[in-house]
Design a protein around this motif. Structure first.
Motif, short mmCIF file in Angstrom:
data_model
loop_
_atom_site.label_atom_id
_atom_site.label_comp_id
_atom_site.label_asym_id
_atom_site.label_seq_id
_atom_site.Cartn_x
_atom_site.Cartn_y
_atom_site.Cartn_z
N ASP A 194 41.23 32.56 28.92
CA ASP A 194 42.40 32.09 29.22
C ASP A 194 43.63 32.82 28.47
OD1 ASP A 194 42.28 31.39 26.44
OD2 ASP A 194 41.88 29.39 26.69
N SER A 195 43.45 33.80 28.04
CA SER A 195 44.74 34.77 27.63
C SER A 195 45.46 35.35 28.71
CB SER A 195 43.99 35.46 26.43
OG SER A 195 43.18 36.32 27.20
N PHE A 196 44.76 35.43 29.97
CA PHE A 196 45.51 35.75 31.04
C PHE A 196 46.60 34.95 31.41
CE2 PHE A 196 41.64 38.61 31.40
CZ PHE A 196 42.18 39.84 31.35
N GLY A 197 46.44 33.85 31.39
CA GLY A 197 47.36 32.79 31.91
C GLY A 197 46.73 32.13 32.88
N PRO A 198 46.46 32.76 34.29
CA PRO A 198 45.98 31.97 35.57
C PRO A 198 44.55 31.47 35.20
CG PRO A 198 47.12 33.89 36.19
CD PRO A 198 47.12 34.07 34.45
N GLU A 199 44.14 30.41 35.74
CA GLU A 199 42.89 29.87 35.54
C GLU A 199 41.77 30.61 36.36
OE1 GLU A 199 40.34 25.74 36.26
OE2 GLU A 199 42.01 25.98 37.43
N ILE A 200 40.65 30.90 35.64
CA ILE A 200 39.72 31.66 36.45
C ILE A 200 38.51 30.34 36.35
CG2 ILE A 200 37.77 33.23 36.32
CD1 ILE A 200 39.56 34.97 34.49
N LYS A 201 38.18 30.21 37.43
CA LYS A 201 37.18 29.24 37.70
C LYS A 201 35.81 29.66 38.33
CE LYS A 201 39.40 26.61 41.36
NZ LYS A 201 39.93 25.31 41.70
N ALA A 202 34.52 29.15 38.19
CA ALA A 202 33.30 29.36 38.94
C ALA A 202 32.98 28.22 39.82
CB ALA A 202 32.19 29.99 37.81
N VAL A 203 32.77 28.39 40.93
CA VAL A 203 32.48 27.52 41.84
C VAL A 203 31.25 28.09 42.96
CG1 VAL A 203 33.45 26.01 43.62
CG2 VAL A 203 34.86 26.33 41.67
N ALA A 204 30.25 27.10 43.28
CA ALA A 204 29.24 27.51 44.15
C ALA A 204 29.87 27.59 45.52
CB ALA A 204 28.16 26.53 43.84
N THR A 205 29.00 28.18 46.30
CA THR A 205 29.48 28.25 47.67
C THR A 205 29.57 27.02 48.23
OG1 THR A 205 28.49 30.53 47.81
CG2 THR A 205 28.72 29.34 50.11
N SER A 206 28.90 26.17 47.99
CA SER A 206 28.72 24.83 48.95
C SER A 206 29.81 23.93 48.36
CB SER A 206 27.28 24.13 48.46
OG SER A 206 27.24 23.79 47.02
N GLU A 207 30.59 24.24 47.43
CA GLU A 207 31.62 23.45 46.81
C GLU A 207 32.96 23.96 46.97
OE1 GLU A 207 31.08 23.16 42.57
OE2 GLU A 207 28.98 22.24 42.90
N THR A 220 31.29 33.14 31.08
CA THR A 220 32.30 34.14 30.42
C THR A 220 33.57 34.04 30.99
OG1 THR A 220 30.53 35.41 29.33
CG2 THR A 220 32.84 36.19 29.34
N LEU A 221 33.61 34.54 32.49
CA LEU A 221 35.10 34.57 32.76
C LEU A 221 35.82 33.41 33.03
CD1 LEU A 221 34.00 37.20 35.88
CD2 LEU A 221 35.47 37.67 33.60
N PRO A 222 35.31 32.22 33.37
CA PRO A 222 36.13 31.12 33.23
C PRO A 222 36.63 30.57 31.77
CG PRO A 222 34.21 30.62 34.48
CD PRO A 222 34.02 31.89 33.86
N ASN A 223 35.89 31.17 30.82
CA ASN A 223 36.54 30.94 29.57
C ASN A 223 37.75 31.81 29.12
OD1 ASN A 223 35.04 28.48 28.45
ND2 ASN A 223 33.51 29.81 28.94
#
Length: 177
Positions: free
Chosen positions: A159-172, A154-157
Motif C-alpha cells: 500500500d506504500s505506492f498509494g493506488p490499490e492493487i487487488k487480485a481478482v479471478a477471471t470469472s469475477e 503479496t502484491l495486494p498488500n
C-alpha cells in the motif's frame, strides 16, 4: 474508470517448450476470456512482448503464443526488461487514452508481472492483477503454482505506492464500458 488490459510475455518460446509454465493452456484460455471481455467493453488490449539475446525480435519464439486470440485493433509493445514501462511507449499510449486503471495478466509471475504491477502502482495506476491468469515455470525454490499464490498474496498488500492493487479471478473481473 478507464481501464486497459496488459497481456505480458505470452510468447511461443516461453509457453510452448517443455517443461511448460504452470497451467499454461488454462492461463491462455483465461486470457482469451479477458481479452474478449475487454474488447466488448471498449477497453484497449495491449500485448507486450519481451526481447532478449535468446528471444530475438521477430523470431519464432518471440511470436505470441498461437492459442491467443489477437485482433487487428489490439496494440503490441516491445520491451527488453521485466518492467513493461521502461524504455517503451506503454506510458505514452496509456496517457493518450486517458487510462486510469490497469488489468494485468501473463508471464512470468515473479518477474515481469511483479515488476510491471509495482511500476504501474508507482506511476499512480490502480492495478487489478488477474489472480488465475498469470503464470510461471517451476523454480528450484518453489513451484509455478506456489509462486503465483505468493504474488497474489503479496502484491495486494503493497500500500506504500498509494493506488490499490487487488487480485481478482477471471470469472469475477468486470470491465466497465
Amino acid at each position: 474508470m478507464k481501464s486497459a488490459l496488459l497481456v505480458i510475455d505470452v510468447q511461443q518460446a516461453l509457453f510452448d517448450e517443455t517443461p511448460r509454465p504452470f497451467e499454461a493452456d488454462a492461463v491462455v484460455e483465461r486470457i482469451n476470456t479477458l481479452t474478449a471481455k475487454a474488447r466488448a467493453a471498449g477497453v484497449p488490449v495491449i500485448f507486450i512482448q519481451h526481447e532478449a539475446s535468446d528471444l530475438e525480435y521477430s523470431s519464432a519464439g518471440w511470436q505470441l503464443q498461437p492459442g491467443l486470440q489477437v485482433k487487428d485493433r489490439d496494440v503490441k509493445v516491445r520491451k527488453t526488461t521485466p518492467d513493461s514501462f521502461l524504455r517503451t511507449e506503454l506510458e505514452a499510449l496509456l496517457a493518450s487514452w486517458h487510462t486510469e486503471h490497469l488489468v494485468i495478466c501473463g508471464y512470468a509471475s515473479q518477474f515481469c508481472i511483479d515488476t510491471t504491477t509495482r511500476r504501474a502502482a508507482a506511476l499512480g495506476y490502480p492495478v487489478t492483477l488477474v489472480s488465475d491468469a498469470h503464470t510461471t515455470h517451476d523454480q528450484p525454490h518453489a513451484t509455478g503454482q506456489q509462486i503465483r499464490a505468493h504474488e497474489n498474496a503479496t502484491l495486494p498488500n503493497l500500500d506504500s505506492f498509494g493506488p490499490e492493487i487487488k487480485a481478482v479471478a477471471t470469472s469475477e473481473l468486470r470491465f466497465a464500458s
